[in-house]
Motif scaffolding. Structure first.
Motif, short mmCIF file in Angstrom:
data_model
loop_
_atom_site.label_atom_id
_atom_site.label_comp_id
_atom_site.label_asym_id
_atom_site.label_seq_id
_atom_site.Cartn_x
_atom_site.Cartn_y
_atom_site.Cartn_z
N ALA A 32 0.85 -1.19 0.00
CA ALA A 32 0.00 0.00 0.00
C ALA A 32 0.88 1.24 0.00
O ALA A 32 2.05 1.18 0.40
CB ALA A 32 -0.91 0.00 1.22
N TYR A 33 0.32 2.33 -0.46
CA TYR A 33 1.03 3.61 -0.46
C TYR A 33 0.40 4.52 0.58
O TYR A 33 -0.82 4.62 0.66
CB TYR A 33 0.96 4.28 -1.84
CG TYR A 33 1.69 3.49 -2.89
CD1 TYR A 33 3.05 3.65 -3.07
CD2 TYR A 33 1.01 2.58 -3.69
CE1 TYR A 33 3.73 2.91 -4.02
CE2 TYR A 33 1.68 1.84 -4.65
CZ TYR A 33 3.04 2.02 -4.82
OH TYR A 33 3.71 1.29 -5.76
N VAL A 34 1.24 5.18 1.35
CA VAL A 34 0.77 6.12 2.36
C VAL A 34 1.33 7.49 1.99
O VAL A 34 2.55 7.66 1.88
CB VAL A 34 1.25 5.73 3.77
CG1 VAL A 34 0.78 6.74 4.80
CG2 VAL A 34 0.77 4.33 4.12
N SER A 62 4.38 -2.64 3.29
CA SER A 62 4.11 -4.02 2.91
C SER A 62 2.74 -4.54 3.33
O SER A 62 2.25 -5.49 2.75
CB SER A 62 5.21 -4.92 3.46
OG SER A 62 5.30 -4.74 4.86
N ASP A 63 2.13 -3.96 4.35
CA ASP A 63 0.82 -4.47 4.80
C ASP A 63 0.06 -3.41 5.57
O ASP A 63 0.57 -2.31 5.81
CB ASP A 63 0.98 -5.74 5.63
CG ASP A 63 1.87 -5.54 6.84
OD1 ASP A 63 1.83 -4.47 7.45
OD2 ASP A 63 2.60 -6.49 7.19
N GLU A 68 -0.57 1.62 9.27
CA GLU A 68 -0.94 2.32 10.51
C GLU A 68 0.29 2.88 11.22
O GLU A 68 0.25 3.98 11.77
CB GLU A 68 -1.73 1.39 11.44
CG GLU A 68 -3.12 1.07 10.94
CD GLU A 68 -3.95 2.31 10.67
OE1 GLU A 68 -3.98 3.23 11.51
OE2 GLU A 68 -4.57 2.38 9.59
N THR A 69 1.38 2.13 11.20
CA THR A 69 2.62 2.60 11.81
C THR A 69 3.10 3.88 11.14
O THR A 69 3.47 4.86 11.80
CB THR A 69 3.72 1.52 11.72
OG1 THR A 69 3.27 0.35 12.40
CG2 THR A 69 5.03 1.99 12.32
N LEU A 113 14.60 5.39 10.96
CA LEU A 113 13.75 6.16 11.87
C LEU A 113 12.56 5.32 12.36
O LEU A 113 12.30 5.25 13.57
CB LEU A 113 13.25 7.42 11.17
CG LEU A 113 12.22 8.25 11.94
CD1 LEU A 113 12.88 8.94 13.13
CD2 LEU A 113 11.57 9.27 11.02
N ILE A 114 11.87 4.67 11.45
CA ILE A 114 10.70 3.86 11.82
C ILE A 114 11.12 2.65 12.65
O ILE A 114 10.43 2.27 13.59
CB ILE A 114 9.90 3.43 10.57
CG1 ILE A 114 9.30 4.66 9.89
CG2 ILE A 114 8.83 2.41 10.89
CD1 ILE A 114 8.34 5.45 10.76
N ALA A 115 12.27 2.08 12.34
CA ALA A 115 12.77 0.96 13.16
C ALA A 115 13.04 1.42 14.58
O ALA A 115 12.72 0.72 15.54
CB ALA A 115 14.03 0.37 12.53
#
Length: 134
Positions: A32-34, A62-63, A68-69, A113-115
């Motif tokens: 998906a694209y955010v 990827s999912d 949401e993250t 950053l997200i990790a």
């Protein structure tokens, strides 16, 4: 009788192929694209005159959990991108080769950053959906 057995075997093979294709589709992660929201506008360095960059970016995930993250951490991602991009020279942003290098650097930076923020590997790629240098 042979025709009945033959048609039953064909039906079983078709059913097995359909079931295998269905399981394969379920096993594939759905990407998906955010969107990171409104375009970011910032100053670029390395020129005698004032140069602005307007950039819109999206994150490939990827999912749906990863989606949401990313939505939770959009402000931190935008900040990270603005800091990275504001260090670039106007000429670098205008060069397609250098622009791709910057995009890859942005992807690595946002992945890290997200990790750090969530402990997940939610980001597949950062994509620049529009770039305007003026």
């Amino acid at each position: 009788m042979q025709k009945l057995i033959l048609s039953a075997m064909i039906m079983l093979m078709v059913f097995a192929q359909a079931k295998a294709a269905e399981e394969e589709a379920e096993a594939r992660p759905s990407s998906a694209y955010v969107s990171l929201g409104d375009p970011m506008v910032l100053n670029l360095s390395g020129s005698r005159r004032l140069t602005f960059l307007q950039l819109s970016a999206d994150v490939l995930v990827s999912d749906s959990d990863a989606e949401e993250t990313i939505k939770t951490h959009v402000p931190a991602i935008r900040h990270s991108l603005i800091m990275l991009l504001s260090e670039q020279k106007a000429g670098d942003i205008k060069s397609p080769t250098r622009r791709e290098e910057i995009r890859l650097q942005a992807t690595s930076q946002v992945q890290a950053l997200i990790a750090d923020l969530s402990g997940s590997e939610a980001v597949s790629e950062i994509l620049f959906s529009s770039i305007l240098v003026q």
